[in-house]
Enzyme design. Structure first.
Site, short mmCIF file in Angstrom:
data_model
loop_
_atom_site.label_atom_id
_atom_site.label_comp_id
_atom_site.label_asym_id
_atom_site.label_seq_id
_atom_site.Cartn_x
_atom_site.Cartn_y
_atom_site.Cartn_z
NE ARG A 142 -15.38 -88.42 -49.52
CZ ARG A 142 -16.07 -89.24 -50.32
NH1 ARG A 142 -15.72 -90.50 -50.44
NH2 ARG A 142 -17.10 -88.78 -51.00
N GLY A 149 -15.78 -95.18 -50.36
CA GLY A 149 -16.63 -96.21 -49.78
C GLY A 149 -16.41 -96.15 -48.27
CD GLN A 186 -18.37 -92.46 -57.08
OE1 GLN A 186 -19.11 -92.09 -57.99
NE2 GLN A 186 -18.05 -91.68 -56.07
CG ASP A 243 -21.21 -92.81 -47.47
OD1 ASP A 243 -21.79 -93.33 -48.44
OD2 ASP A 243 -19.98 -92.64 -47.42
CE LYS A 280 -21.24 -91.19 -54.06
NZ LYS A 280 -20.44 -89.95 -53.77
O1 MRU Z 1 -18.20 -90.92 -52.59
P1 MRU Z 1 -18.04 -92.39 -52.34
O2 MRU Z 1 -17.65 -93.15 -53.57
O3 MRU Z 1 -17.13 -92.66 -51.17
O4 MRU Z 1 -19.48 -92.87 -51.92
C1 MRU Z 1 -19.64 -94.21 -51.52
C2 MRU Z 1 -21.05 -94.58 -51.25
O5 MRU Z 1 -21.94 -93.78 -51.30
C3 MRU Z 1 -21.30 -96.01 -50.83
O6 MRU Z 1 -22.58 -96.40 -51.21
C4 MRU Z 1 -21.17 -96.15 -49.31
O7 MRU Z 1 -19.97 -95.58 -48.86
C5 MRU Z 1 -21.24 -97.54 -48.89
S1 MRU Z 1 -19.85 -98.50 -49.42
C6 MRU Z 1 -20.05 -100.07 -48.80
#
Ligand code: MRU
Length: 369
Positions: free
Chosen positions: A103, A56, A211, A252, A263
């Site tokens: 990341r 996240g 997730q 992100d 995502k």
């Molecule tokens: O791969 P992840 O679980 O880190 O991806 C997270 C997402 O895509 C969330 O939608 C994004 O980080 C926003 S979290 C408030």
């Protein structure tokens, strides 16, 4: 340490006398196991970020900020007490080099590290190394607290937009587990429920790492929210059946024109929403905007290991050697986004000018020593 039953806090700082240590709620084993893991050094934290122990975008940024602060506290403790702040420069640089690219899509990671670097540069000539490290920890805590505050404001703005009886479709996890507060998109849903009611919250399972199934459903159930799990491929069918009133997701990275990386699967939800005449909202704090990028084409999309798609948690599903594509994120063009929901207000529709105006002053102030 087993913390079953404790409130969901994805990242926390545990003070330990002279130093302290960041702890992450291990999201790879949720919801079956609730356990916090200590992050004693940069290598452990880097691997934890890569492995999605913390995930996240905002939570990753907060974890990185604490990781940098911890590294500097440890480095400062090894220096003579009166060492100048400049002596910490190698530690700051090492933390940024180690964590900065763990990341590549979530801009909050770089944002948090850059912010701490600016803070360090600002104070370095005025403080000893130990004072400087303590100051960095203070700033990491401030970033954490600020994110919680952003979440509360995003939730207030977003809740007003959400339908009260129709279903709400979301993807991935954007709640407390993904942020330093109540969440972004899920925070809006939570607030809407608190303000009156919501229809069913359809949580897309979010292949390949689930997730949505593991984290969003878990969070919703703990909060008593009316959640139903669906596979990602069911979204169009649910919309066609009239069971969805709005789509809301997190982000992100948001480019200067509003194109949004989130995502994998978010883009197809936005296309489907447009086809069915439904609003598609993206909720995110200012730290998720990257106005150095003109549009979404410039956003790096993380490609993850093939085995994440071939099976699940080490259990094979597909033939062991089959070719795989595994982009963790996709880009939703701004034209498919009804509104961006930020802590500063709602940008509707997202345009470069409206984004620039709302985020004109998007650098957090660094308080004096
Ligand atoms: O791969 P992840 O679980 O880190 O991806 C997270 C997402 O895509 C969330 O939608 C994004 O980080 C926003 S979290 C408030």
């Amino acid at each position: 340490m087993n913390d079953a039953g404790a409130p969901l806090v994805s990242v926390r700082w545990r003070d330990r006398g002279l130093d302290g240590i960041p702890e992450l709620l291990d999201q790879t084993v949720l919801p079956q196991t609730v356990v916090y893991r200590e992050m004693p050094d940069l290598a452990t934290l880097r691997q934890a970020i890569i492995d999605l122990v913390v995930r996240g975008a905002p939570a990753i940024g907060i974890a990185a900020a604490y990781g940098l602060a911890r590294h500097c506290l440890v480095a400062a403790a090894r220096l003579p007490e009166a060492s100048p702040g400049e002596a910490l420069e190698p530690a700051v640089a090492a933390a940024i080099a180690s964590l900065g690219d763990a990341r590549p899509t979530a801009v909050n990671l770089r944002w948090a590290l850059t912010h701490l670097r600016t803070c360090f540069d600002h104070h370095v000539g005025l403080l000893t190394a130990r004072e400087s490290a303590a100051r960095l920890l203070l700033e990491a805590k401030r970033i954490h607290a600020e994110d919680a505050q952003c979440c509360r404001q995003i939730a207030r703005h977003g809740a007003a937009l959400l339908p009260r009886t129709a279903g709400i479709l979301t993807i991935c996890n954007t709640g407390a587990l993904a942020t330093g507060g109540i969440g972004t998109a899920l925070g809006c849903i939570r607030q809407a429920h608190q303000d009156g009611a919501t229809g069913t919250i359809f949580a897309c399972e979010t292949r390949p790492l689930l997730q949505g199934a593991r984290l969003t459903v878990f969070e919703c159930q703990r909060l008593g929210l009316p959640v139903a799990l669906c596979t990602d491929g069911m979204a169009g069918c649910l919309m066609a059946q009239g069971r969805v009133g709005a789509v809301i997701a997190g982000a992100d990275r948001i480019a200067a024109n509003g194109d949004t990386a989130n995502k994998i699967g978010t883009y197809q939800l936005a296309v489907l929403a447009r086809h069915h005449g439904l609003p598609c909202y993206i909720a995110a704090p200012y730290s998720t905007f990257d106005r150095s990028l003109p549009d979404g084409g410039a956003i790096t999309l993380e490609e993850r290991p093939a085995d994440e798609v071939r099976g699940y948690r080490g259990v094979p599903a597909a033939p062991a050697d089959c070719p795989v594509v595994n982009p963790a994120f996709d880009v939703t063009p701004a034209s498919l986004i009804t509104a961006l929901i930020t802590e500063r207000g709602v940008i509707r529709p997202p345009t470069p000018a409206a984004i620039a105006e709302l985020l004109a002053d998007d650098h957090p102030q660094i308080p004096a020593v």
